[in-house]
Enzyme design. Structure first.
Site, PDB file in Angstrom:
ATOM      1  N   ASP A  82       0.821  -1.211   0.000  1.00 10.57           N
ATOM      2  CA  ASP A  82       0.000   0.000   0.000  1.00 10.57           C
ATOM      3  C   ASP A  82       0.859   1.267   0.000  1.00 10.57           C
ATOM      4  OD1 ASP A  82      -2.614   0.934  -0.051  1.00 10.57           O
ATOM      5  OD2 ASP A  82      -2.696   1.264   2.107  1.00 10.57           O
ATOM      6  N   HIS A  83       0.446   2.247  -0.776  1.00  4.05           N
ATOM      7  CA  HIS A  83       1.046   3.600  -0.765  1.00  4.05           C
ATOM      8  C   HIS A  83       2.573   3.622  -0.760  1.00  4.05           C
ATOM      9  CE1 HIS A  83      -2.555   6.036  -0.468  1.00  4.05           C
ATOM     10  NE2 HIS A  83      -3.037   5.158   0.384  1.00  4.05           N
ATOM     11  N   VAL A 238      -9.330  -0.174   4.240  1.00  2.18           N
ATOM     12  CA  VAL A 238      -9.584   0.084   5.665  1.00  2.18           C
ATOM     13  C   VAL A 238      -8.308  -0.205   6.441  1.00  2.18           C
ATOM     14  CG1 VAL A 238     -11.051  -0.433   7.643  1.00  2.18           C
ATOM     15  CG2 VAL A 238     -11.956  -0.758   5.327  1.00  2.18           C
TER      16      VAL A 238
HETATM   17  P1  13P Z   1      -8.145   4.490   6.777  1.00  2.00           P
HETATM   18  O1  13P Z   1      -6.932   4.365   7.653  1.00  2.00           O
HETATM   19  O2  13P Z   1      -8.801   5.820   6.897  1.00  2.00           O
HETATM   20  O3  13P Z   1      -9.090   3.343   6.951  1.00  2.00           O
HETATM   21  O4  13P Z   1      -7.631   4.436   5.257  1.00  2.00           O
HETATM   22  C1  13P Z   1      -7.090   3.262   4.758  1.00  2.00           C
HETATM   23  C2  13P Z   1      -6.465   3.442   3.425  1.00  2.00           C
HETATM   24  O5  13P Z   1      -6.981   4.124   2.572  1.00  2.00           O
HETATM   25  C3  13P Z   1      -5.230   2.707   3.179  1.00  2.00           C
HETATM   26  O6  13P Z   1      -4.718   2.926   1.916  1.00  2.00           O
END
Ligand code: 13P
Length: 291
Positions: A82-83, A238
């Site tokens: 992620d990211h 999430v």
């Molecule tokens: P939240 O932490 O707001 O649930 O967001 C999760 C997210 O978008 C991870 O990429």
């Protein structure tokens, strides 16, 4: 069937108008809990690790445990990075066995975002069934090492999104539509539903082609989640929610059993609380029974 990339399961979700939960985990027990919840619900699943936990536990360790869990699970499971803002680390995680990679160059100017996203796509697509998520516009809040102030956040331009996808060959698109990472400051954050609808129609109006990702799931009201899914959100991220449930359940267990020194019981309490949380998200997203 169990070890899969994100794209195919999300094309099906887009067609059938439900979303697959993409849950950020920071340790192995959380990973097991998320898998158990999805198996209980017969739901497809995306497990995500942000860059910091992936480096702390080790990308090879996460990937090895993912393989063991997914191989014996009767549901399709994807492991997503992620990211990640580092092109080389994206490639390293694909080499290590992650099956979906998010290159997040959304803070860069458009041309640089295209360049980095394309470089990751070109690399990982050659490795086999591994897909790539790119972001256009910026999601405010804090996610791992990325901080975006509210006044810095920019929503996704639908025309630019088409140009972005065509130029990069990216598989999944995360358009900024007003959702934010972390805890929302108000109960009803201002989201641009029309923008999401327009973007979904552009990509998936005549059959699903490029699944749409919604970031910032924690704290959204259930009716808002359902609306985002009905407008085309197919991957629903999430993270903060899992962290809170983990920390709170560990705290509660230890507070109630201050004289006991049994880490297994602490882990069990946190694991059970996580399973309950994920099962409720799966019900909300409509993916139960879709594996
Ligand atoms: P939240 O932490 O707001 O649930 O967001 C999760 C997210 O978008 C991870 O990429």
């Amino acid at each position: 069937m169990s070890i899969v990339s994100a794209k195919e399961m999300l094309l099906k979700a887009t067609e059938e108008k439900y979303a697959v939960g993409a849950f950020n985990v920071t340790n192995i027990i959380q990973m097991e809990a998320v898998v158990e919840a999805a198996v209980n619900k017969k739901s497809p699943l995306i497990i995500q690790t942000s860059v910091t936990p992936s480096k702390f536990i080790g990308k090879d360790v996460f990937s090895a445990v993912y393989r063991v869990l997914a191989e014996s699970a009767p549901i399709p499971i994807c492991l997503h990075l992620d990211h990640c803002t580092d092109v080389q680390y994206c490639k390293d995680c694909a080499d290590a066995g992650y099956t979906n990679i998010m290159i997040d160059a959304s803070k860069q100017v458009f041309e640089e975002n295209v360049r980095q996203t394309k470089e990751v796509c070109n690399y990982v697509h050659k490795l086999g069934d591994i897909t790539v998520e790119g972001e256009l516009g910026t999601v405010s809040g804090v996610e791992d090492q990325i901080k975006v102030a509210e006044d810095e956040a920019a929503l996704c331009d639908p025309d630019k999104a088409v140009e972005f996808v065509e130029a990069t060959g990216v598989d999944l698109l995360a358009p900024a539509i007003g959702t934010a990472h972390g805890i929302y400051k108000t109960k009803n954050p201002k989201l641009d539903f029309e923008r999401l609808e327009k973007i979904s129609k552009l990509f998936n109006g005549h059959g699903a082609k490029v699944p749409i990702v919604i970031h910032g799931g924690t704290g959204l009201q259930p009716d808002v989640v359902k609306r985002l899914v009905s407008l085309g959100g197919a991957k629903f991220n999430v993270s903060t929610n899992l962290k809170h449930v983990w920390i709170d359940s560990v705290y509660d267990y230890i507070s109630a059993h201050r004289e006991e020194y049994n880490p297994g019981k602490v882990d069990k309490a946190a694991r059970e609380a996580t399973i309950k949380l994920i099962e409720s998200w799966i019900d909300l997203l409509g993916s139960a029974g879709k594996a």
